[in-house]
Design a protein around this motif. Structure first.
Motif, PDB file in Angstrom:
ATOM      1  N   ASN A 187       0.802  -1.152  -0.092  1.00 40.13           N
ATOM      2  CA  ASN A 187       0.050   0.102   0.236  1.00 40.13           C
ATOM      3  C   ASN A 187       0.944   1.397  -0.001  1.00 40.13           C
ATOM      4  O   ASN A 187       0.497   2.450   0.284  1.00 40.13           O
ATOM      5  CB  ASN A 187      -0.874   0.011   1.071  1.00 40.13           C
ATOM      6  N   THR A 188       2.144   1.319  -0.314  1.00 35.69           N
ATOM      7  CA  THR A 188       3.016   2.480  -0.388  1.00 35.69           C
ATOM      8  C   THR A 188       2.711   3.180  -1.734  1.00 35.69           C
ATOM      9  O   THR A 188       2.681   2.674  -2.629  1.00 35.69           O
ATOM     10  CB  THR A 188       4.480   2.197  -0.383  1.00 35.69           C
ATOM     11  N   PRO A 189       2.179   4.292  -1.482  1.00 38.02           N
ATOM     12  CA  PRO A 189       1.937   5.047  -2.904  1.00 38.02           C
ATOM     13  C   PRO A 189       3.180   5.042  -3.603  1.00 38.02           C
ATOM     14  O   PRO A 189       4.341   5.464  -3.191  1.00 38.02           O
ATOM     15  CB  PRO A 189       1.727   6.491  -2.025  1.00 38.02           C
ATOM     16  N   THR A 190       2.838   4.924  -4.994  1.00 40.19           N
ATOM     17  CA  THR A 190       4.221   4.816  -5.811  1.00 40.19           C
ATOM     18  C   THR A 190       4.071   5.614  -7.142  1.00 40.19           C
ATOM     19  O   THR A 190       2.978   5.713  -7.537  1.00 40.19           O
ATOM     20  CB  THR A 190       4.489   3.447  -6.313  1.00 40.19           C
ATOM     21  N   TYR A 191       4.748   6.420  -7.463  1.00 38.47           N
ATOM     22  CA  TYR A 191       4.845   7.419  -8.565  1.00 38.47           C
ATOM     23  C   TYR A 191       5.886   6.882  -9.660  1.00 38.47           C
ATOM     24  O   TYR A 191       7.156   7.057  -9.299  1.00 38.47           O
ATOM     25  CB  TYR A 191       5.223   8.727  -8.314  1.00 38.47           C
ATOM     26  N   PHE A 192       5.501   6.541 -10.847  1.00 36.45           N
ATOM     27  CA  PHE A 192       6.171   6.215 -11.886  1.00 36.45           C
ATOM     28  C   PHE A 192       6.480   7.198 -12.975  1.00 36.45           C
ATOM     29  O   PHE A 192       5.331   7.507 -13.543  1.00 36.45           O
ATOM     30  CB  PHE A 192       5.633   4.951 -12.632  1.00 36.45           C
ATOM     31  N   ILE A 193       7.566   7.662 -12.988  1.00 32.95           N
ATOM     32  CA  ILE A 193       7.706   9.156 -13.906  1.00 32.95           C
ATOM     33  C   ILE A 193       8.634   8.769 -15.179  1.00 32.95           C
ATOM     34  O   ILE A 193       9.756   8.416 -14.984  1.00 32.95           O
ATOM     35  CB  ILE A 193       8.441  10.298 -13.201  1.00 32.95           C
ATOM     36  N   ASP A 194       8.140   8.812 -16.570  1.00 33.55           N
ATOM     37  CA  ASP A 194       8.919   8.296 -17.411  1.00 33.55           C
ATOM     38  C   ASP A 194       8.278   8.993 -18.778  1.00 33.55           C
ATOM     39  O   ASP A 194       6.957   8.722 -18.706  1.00 33.55           O
ATOM     40  CB  ASP A 194       9.219   6.855 -17.562  1.00 33.55           C
ATOM     41  N   PRO A 195       8.991   9.273 -19.546  1.00 40.18           N
ATOM     42  CA  PRO A 195       8.198  10.063 -20.894  1.00 40.18           C
ATOM     43  C   PRO A 195       7.530   8.919 -21.589  1.00 40.18           C
ATOM     44  O   PRO A 195       6.536   8.978 -22.322  1.00 40.18           O
ATOM     45  CB  PRO A 195       9.507  10.465 -21.812  1.00 40.18           C
ATOM     46  N   LYS A 196       8.136   7.581 -21.704  1.00 40.04           N
ATOM     47  CA  LYS A 196       7.478   6.460 -22.299  1.00 40.04           C
ATOM     48  C   LYS A 196       7.106   5.388 -21.272  1.00 40.04           C
ATOM     49  O   LYS A 196       7.908   4.393 -21.239  1.00 40.04           O
ATOM     50  CB  LYS A 196       8.092   6.014 -23.624  1.00 40.04           C
ATOM     51  N   PRO A 197       6.331   5.562 -20.281  1.00 38.11           N
ATOM     52  CA  PRO A 197       6.276   4.512 -19.402  1.00 38.11           C
ATOM     53  C   PRO A 197       5.676   3.276 -19.802  1.00 38.11           C
ATOM     54  O   PRO A 197       4.888   2.929 -20.784  1.00 38.11           O
ATOM     55  CB  PRO A 197       4.966   5.299 -18.328  1.00 38.11           C
ATOM     56  N   ASN A 198       6.453   2.117 -19.272  1.00 35.48           N
ATOM     57  CA  ASN A 198       6.167   0.632 -19.847  1.00 35.48           C
ATOM     58  C   ASN A 198       5.129   0.016 -18.838  1.00 35.48           C
ATOM     59  O   ASN A 198       5.416  -1.261 -18.698  1.00 35.48           O
ATOM     60  CB  ASN A 198       7.490   0.166 -20.104  1.00 35.48           C
ATOM     61  N   ILE A 199       4.348   0.700 -18.000  1.00 34.48           N
ATOM     62  CA  ILE A 199       3.695  -0.007 -16.819  1.00 34.48           C
ATOM     63  C   ILE A 199       2.580   0.624 -17.021  1.00 34.48           C
ATOM     64  O   ILE A 199       2.369   1.960 -17.203  1.00 34.48           O
ATOM     65  CB  ILE A 199       4.616   0.386 -15.716  1.00 34.48           C
ATOM     66  N   GLY A 200       1.153   0.039 -16.513  1.00 35.03           N
ATOM     67  CA  GLY A 200       0.097   0.418 -16.398  1.00 35.03           C
ATOM     68  C   GLY A 200      -0.210   0.977 -15.133  1.00 35.03           C
ATOM     69  O   GLY A 200       0.433   0.582 -14.060  1.00 35.03           O
ATOM     70  N   SER A 201      -1.229   1.757 -15.061  1.00 39.23           N
ATOM     71  CA  SER A 201      -1.810   2.364 -13.578  1.00 39.23           C
ATOM     72  C   SER A 201      -2.302   1.012 -12.645  1.00 39.23           C
ATOM     73  O   SER A 201      -2.817   0.014 -13.250  1.00 39.23           O
ATOM     74  CB  SER A 201      -2.908   3.142 -13.677  1.00 39.23           C
TER      75      SER A 201
END
Length: 226
Positions: A187-201
């Motif tokens: 349950n740790t809030p996670t932020y994924f920052i990348d111009p071309k993210p390879n992961i879904g929400s």
């Protein structure tokens, strides 16, 4: 004080003018990575490898931290911030961050080919004949493909105490670094920052398709609620 753990990769330094580790064709600055980033490559052609890292080290003195580096350092005013980076540059430190773990080594250090713990600060060219105190050739303090990642356990320990996780400028495809996200508490809030993210929400995951600087600014607005 909340603990923010930040995992950074090549995209973090891209805005400073440092090329991402590998181009689409698998080359690093025009070289096959197997020639310049493996123990076998060093054994086969040590002069080529030393020159390659000498050029990377010189480039480091021509660039400066970008705004994202400075913004992460500024977060230390209100949070404990631990940065775990796959980058071998020192831009996080130059921007003022105080806790920085380099998983893949550091360009401004060298080490003995005999003893991995015999590490020296090094800002000049490294050539054949530069020896450690025990008379063995020095090599770049870089974790090459096929070598152990000595800082991974310390990085895991930090992740296990994260209240917030940020992943900036890395595809999270290279192991063991890619496994670190699995060690943060549930349950740790996670932020994924990348111009071309390879992961879904997903649950507790916010994906921001943007550069390091622009994406981090968006996250910092959310951090005001913590």
């Amino acid at each position: 004080m909340k603990h923010i753990v930040v995992l950074t990769g090549a995209g973090m330094s891209a805005e400073s003018g440092i090329n991402t580790f590998r181009d689409a064709d698998g080359l690093w600055e025009g070289h096959d990575v197997m020639e310049v980033a493996t123990p076998e490559g060093f054994a086969a052609n040590p002069e080529l490898v030393l020159d390659f890292y000498n050029q990377r080290r010189k480039q480091l003195f021509e660039v400066e931290p970008n705004q994202a580096h400075y913004d992460l350092a500024a977060l230390e005013k209100n949070f404990k911030v631990s940065i775990i980076t796959q980058n071998v540059d020192d831009l996080h430190e130059r921007a003022g961050s105080t806790i920085v773990i380099h998983l893949h080594g550091e360009l401004r250090k060298v080490k003995s080919t005999l003893d991995d713990n015999d590490i020296l600060l090094w800002d000049k060219d490294l050539i054949l004949g530069d020896l450690c105190k025990n008379g063995h050739q020095l090599r770049p303090h870089i974790v090459w493909f096929g070598e152990a990642v000595p800082m991974i356990e310390k990085a895991i320990d930090l992740c296990e105490t994260a209240d917030i996780l940020m992943i900036i400028g890395t595809s999270m495809q290279v192991y063991p670094a890619a496994s670190l996200k699995d060690y943060v508490p549930e349950n740790t809030p996670t932020y994924f920052i990348d111009p071309k993210p390879n992961i879904g929400s997903g649950k507790n995951l916010t994906v921001i398709a943007d550069t390091a600087t622009a994406g981090l600014r968006k996250v910092m607005i959310n951090l005001e609620t913590y």
